[in-house]
Motif scaffolding. Structure first.
Motif, mmCIF file in Angstrom:
data_model
loop_
_atom_site.group_PDB
_atom_site.id
_atom_site.type_symbol
_atom_site.label_atom_id
_atom_site.label_comp_id
_atom_site.label_asym_id
_atom_site.label_seq_id
_atom_site.Cartn_x
_atom_site.Cartn_y
_atom_site.Cartn_z
ATOM 1 N N LEU A 29 -6.213 24.360 -24.069
ATOM 2 C CA LEU A 29 -5.632 25.094 -22.950
ATOM 3 C C LEU A 29 -6.660 25.977 -22.257
ATOM 4 C CD1 LEU A 29 -2.130 26.045 -24.395
ATOM 5 C CD2 LEU A 29 -2.709 24.193 -22.811
ATOM 6 N N VAL A 58 -2.793 23.787 -15.415
ATOM 7 C CA VAL A 58 -1.957 24.027 -16.586
ATOM 8 C C VAL A 58 -1.262 22.710 -16.925
ATOM 9 C CG1 VAL A 58 -1.619 26.495 -16.252
ATOM 10 C CG2 VAL A 58 -0.096 24.890 -15.102
ATOM 11 N N HIS A 59 -0.871 22.543 -18.184
ATOM 12 C CA HIS A 59 -0.294 21.271 -18.630
ATOM 13 C C HIS A 59 1.204 21.189 -18.393
ATOM 14 C CE1 HIS A 59 1.168 18.173 -21.456
ATOM 15 N NE2 HIS A 59 -0.015 17.626 -21.292
ATOM 16 N N ASP A 107 2.199 27.910 -20.370
ATOM 17 C CA ASP A 107 1.639 26.996 -21.369
ATOM 18 C C ASP A 107 1.649 27.625 -22.755
ATOM 19 O OD1 ASP A 107 1.160 24.739 -19.859
ATOM 20 O OD2 ASP A 107 -1.012 25.018 -19.716
#
Length: 391
Positions: free
Chosen positions: A165, A174-175, A243
């Motif tokens: 991250l 961001v995921h 996240d």
């Protein structure tokens, strides 16, 4: 009615999506750099596309030990296009290699981007992307272990994910969909874990300018409902703190087996309000997940640190690592780079409480968001299908 929640890692494509047709082994795809990739057998199917074993040696058949996979979908679909934007900006091998060297890491669990392009066959156009090949996903491991991971393993996974991250956040993304089914073991090294599926990845700070906090009913509940952040439940675009919040929920579920709101995943407003209560009282959150006296202190500290973050704040990744490392020390363990999924290892999971739903006290009035159709699909937590990169 609220959308029906899907199980983690499962799902179907919305009806308006076109599915990729299967190519025969031996099909040659040429990427934008004019490099040829030879397809082998298909090894997985997501909602919108297929995964094939692949090789960069077109002179011979693709064997079962092929080091690459190619993800293919019809060119007018969207998920792979969204992923490609992330991979082309942030996952080139030289970028990842430079980060590993500068941070003195042994590896970084971000899949490398090896190429992409368009392919025509039978009058149809397909988009494809070449990636590393991976092994099994952690959701399978979680279920095989009776929906428990040992405490040592959870803390190690948390440390690896903080590395991941920090990298993708430093590259403006961001995921937004961290979960066990999106964590895959390396095909060659079962002690390495990779975060995959960047279909919801969001560029939160283009050219260094962070997005502003803004609630949007059309975006409510994006992600995977049991783990998605409170911001996402409110329709706010994903952020770094989101996240980390998702990571916290994952670690707690891996330790205790079940989150308090999993009894009503079909009701996203209930899930959102439960998470708000947990954020407001993290001590009660821990008590609702674990037996009295067995609450992992590092998890409470981790969630408190996430709670303190503003929407645009840069997290203190090193402080978060220190919290998880202290948890390892408290059980007499270290991060030895060995991922042991057996429940009998040192630092087994704390005894899980019979997870009880939180008491529902009235919250401040807020907008209740129902799914809103946008383009090809309904924008809610339950419509994204997953693609498993396992070989």
């Amino acid at each position: 009615m609220p959308p029906k929640a899907r199980a983690a890692g499962k799902g179907k494509a919305p009806a308006k999506r076109k599915l990729a047709e299967e190519f025969p082994p031996g099909e040659i795809l040429t990427d934008t750099a004019k490099k040829s990739w030879k397809l082998g057998a298909p090894i997985g199917q997501g909602g919108f596309g297929l995964l094939y074993l692949a090789s960069d040696d077109a002179s011979k058949a693709v064997g079962a030990d092929a080091p690459y996979v190619v993800k293919v979908e019809p060119s007018d679909n969207g998920p792979l296009f969204s992923e490609l934007k992330f991979y082309m900006r942030a996952a080139k091998p030289e970028l990842i290699g430079a980060w590993i060297k500068s941070r003195k890491l042994k590896y970084l669990g971000v899949p490398k981007y090896w190429g992409s392009g368009l392919h025509e066959k039978g009058g149809k156009r397909y988009r494809f992307m070449v990636m590393d090949r991976f092994g099994t996903d952690l959701q399978k491991k979680f279920e095989q272990g009776g929906k428990r991971f040992p405490r040592k393993l959870v803390l190690q996974l948390g440390l690896k994910l903080l590395d991941i991250l920090e990298y993708i956040h430093a590259h403006e993304y961001v995921h937004a969909d961290i979960k066990a089914s999106n964590l895959l073991l390396s095909h060659k090294n079962p002690n390495q874990v990779y975060l995959v599926d960047y279909g919801l990845a969001y560029r939160f700070s283009p050219d260094g300018v962070p997005k502003e906090y803004k609630e949007d009913p059309k975006r409510c509940h994006d992600g995977t409902i049991e783990f998605t952040s409170i911001d996402a439940h409110k329709g706010v675009t994903p952020s770094r703190r989101g996240d980390l919040e998702i990571l916290g929920y994952c670690m707690i579920q891996w330790l205790c087996g079940r989150l308090p709101w999993e009894d009503k995943l079909q009701d996203p407003v209930y899930v959102r309000d439960s998470k708000l209560r947990c954020r407001d009282n993290i001590r009660d959150f821990m008590k609702s997940c674990f037996t009295t006296g067995s609450e992992p202190g590092e998890m409470a500290k981790f969630m408190e640190e996430v709670k303190s973050l503003g929407y645009t704040d840069k997290p203190d990744y090193q402080k978060l690592r220190g919290t998880l490392l202290q948890g390892l020390k408290s059980i007499g363990a270290t991060d030895d780079d060995k991922l042991d999924f057996s429940v009998s290892v040192n630092g087994a999971s704390p005894s899980a409480a019979k997870v009880r739903p939180l008491k529902m006290r009235p919250l401040q009035p807020s907008v209740i968001c129902l799914p809103v159709e946008s383009g090809f699909e309904f924008k809610n937590a339950c419509t994204r299908s997953k693609t498993n990169c396992a070989g």
